[in-house]
Design a protein around this motif. Structure first.
Motif, PDB file in Angstrom:
ATOM      1  N   ARG A   3       0.808  -1.227   0.000  1.00  0.00           N
ATOM      2  CA  ARG A   3       0.000   0.000   0.000  1.00  0.00           C
ATOM      3  C   ARG A   3       0.836   1.269   0.000  1.00  0.00           C
ATOM      4  O   ARG A   3       0.449   2.260  -0.621  1.00  0.00           O
ATOM      5  CB  ARG A   3      -0.988  -0.020   1.162  1.00  0.00           C
ATOM      6  N   ILE A   4       2.002   1.267   0.657  1.00  0.00           N
ATOM      7  CA  ILE A   4       2.859   2.455   0.666  1.00  0.00           C
ATOM      8  C   ILE A   4       3.488   2.657  -0.706  1.00  0.00           C
ATOM      9  O   ILE A   4       3.500   3.778  -1.230  1.00  0.00           O
ATOM     10  CB  ILE A   4       3.942   2.349   1.771  1.00  0.00           C
ATOM     11  N   GLU A   5       3.983   1.586  -1.296  1.00  0.00           N
ATOM     12  CA  GLU A   5       4.530   1.690  -2.655  1.00  0.00           C
ATOM     13  C   GLU A   5       3.461   2.144  -3.638  1.00  0.00           C
ATOM     14  O   GLU A   5       3.734   2.935  -4.548  1.00  0.00           O
ATOM     15  CB  GLU A   5       5.098   0.346  -3.108  1.00  0.00           C
ATOM     16  N   GLU A   6       2.238   1.652  -3.451  1.00  0.00           N
ATOM     17  CA  GLU A   6       1.145   2.017  -4.361  1.00  0.00           C
ATOM     18  C   GLU A   6       0.808   3.498  -4.264  1.00  0.00           C
ATOM     19  O   GLU A   6       0.648   4.176  -5.279  1.00  0.00           O
ATOM     20  CB  GLU A   6      -0.088   1.173  -4.070  1.00  0.00           C
ATOM     21  N   VAL A   7       0.702   4.017  -3.044  1.00  0.00           N
ATOM     22  CA  VAL A   7       0.376   5.444  -2.905  1.00  0.00           C
ATOM     23  C   VAL A   7       1.538   6.308  -3.404  1.00  0.00           C
ATOM     24  O   VAL A   7       1.314   7.357  -4.012  1.00  0.00           O
ATOM     25  CB  VAL A   7      -0.068   5.817  -1.467  1.00  0.00           C
ATOM     26  N   GLU A   8       2.776   5.882  -3.205  1.00  0.00           N
ATOM     27  CA  GLU A   8       3.918   6.626  -3.733  1.00  0.00           C
ATOM     28  C   GLU A   8       3.921   6.594  -5.261  1.00  0.00           C
ATOM     29  O   GLU A   8       4.191   7.608  -5.910  1.00  0.00           O
ATOM     30  CB  GLU A   8       5.221   6.065  -3.175  1.00  0.00           C
ATOM     31  N   SER A   9       3.587   5.443  -5.827  1.00  0.00           N
ATOM     32  CA  SER A   9       3.550   5.306  -7.279  1.00  0.00           C
ATOM     33  C   SER A   9       2.465   6.183  -7.907  1.00  0.00           C
ATOM     34  O   SER A   9       2.716   6.886  -8.893  1.00  0.00           O
ATOM     35  CB  SER A   9       3.316   3.838  -7.648  1.00  0.00           C
ATOM     36  N   SER A  34      -2.539   8.892   7.052  1.00  0.00           N
ATOM     37  CA  SER A  34      -3.288   7.768   6.486  1.00  0.00           C
ATOM     38  C   SER A  34      -2.375   6.602   6.113  1.00  0.00           C
ATOM     39  O   SER A  34      -2.786   5.453   6.176  1.00  0.00           O
ATOM     40  CB  SER A  34      -4.108   8.216   5.276  1.00  0.00           C
ATOM     41  N   CYS A  35      -1.134   6.882   5.743  1.00  0.00           N
ATOM     42  CA  CYS A  35      -0.194   5.806   5.417  1.00  0.00           C
ATOM     43  C   CYS A  35       0.170   4.996   6.662  1.00  0.00           C
ATOM     44  O   CYS A  35       0.459   3.807   6.566  1.00  0.00           O
ATOM     45  CB  CYS A  35       1.075   6.371   4.786  1.00  0.00           C
ATOM     46  N   ALA A  36       0.155   5.629   7.811  1.00  0.00           N
ATOM     47  CA  ALA A  36       0.502   4.946   9.058  1.00  0.00           C
ATOM     48  C   ALA A  36      -0.676   4.165   9.637  1.00  0.00           C
ATOM     49  O   ALA A  36      -0.498   3.328  10.509  1.00  0.00           O
ATOM     50  CB  ALA A  36       1.006   5.949  10.077  1.00  0.00           C
ATOM     51  N   ASN A  37      -1.879   4.434   9.148  1.00  0.00           N
ATOM     52  CA  ASN A  37      -3.083   3.802   9.674  1.00  0.00           C
ATOM     53  C   ASN A  37      -3.487   2.648   8.759  1.00  0.00           C
ATOM     54  O   ASN A  37      -3.972   2.869   7.658  1.00  0.00           O
ATOM     55  CB  ASN A  37      -4.210   4.832   9.771  1.00  0.00           C
ATOM     56  N   TYR A  38      -3.283   1.420   9.233  1.00  0.00           N
ATOM     57  CA  TYR A  38      -3.588   0.263   8.392  1.00  0.00           C
ATOM     58  C   TYR A  38      -5.076  -0.038   8.291  1.00  0.00           C
ATOM     59  O   TYR A  38      -5.477  -0.908   7.542  1.00  0.00           O
ATOM     60  CB  TYR A  38      -2.810  -0.965   8.883  1.00  0.00           C
ATOM     61  N   ALA A  39      -5.923   0.676   9.033  1.00  0.00           N
ATOM     62  CA  ALA A  39      -7.367   0.458   8.971  1.00  0.00           C
ATOM     63  C   ALA A  39      -8.001   1.218   7.808  1.00  0.00           C
ATOM     64  O   ALA A  39      -9.160   0.990   7.472  1.00  0.00           O
ATOM     65  CB  ALA A  39      -8.022   0.873  10.281  1.00  0.00           C
TER      66      ALA A  39
END
Length: 64
Positions: A3-9, A34-39
């Motif tokens: 998810r972090i790679e996806e939002v960065e991409s 939001s990146c730190a919140n896995y919910a």
């Protein structure tokens, strides 16, 4: 892709597309809260929008 790679991409994709259209959004980037919140899904900071909205903006500007 996580998810972090996806939002960065998607953020990079949008930044590049906007730049080609002559648009610069200085605050454009992944939203750290939001990146730190896995919910919840990570948000792209524009303003703020979901990754889906960022993708639709990218599509509307002719990237895809």
């Amino acid at each position: 892709m996580d998810r972090i790679e996806e939002v960065e991409s998607v953020t990079k994709e949008l930044r590049n597309t906007l730049a080609r259209a002559g648009i610069v959004l200085p605050s454009l980037g992944p939203d750290p809260v939001s990146c730190a919140n896995y919910a919840m899904l990570p948000l792209v900071e524009l303003g703020r929008c979901t990754m889906d909205v960022a993708r639709r903006l990218t599509d509307a500007l002719g990237e895809r």
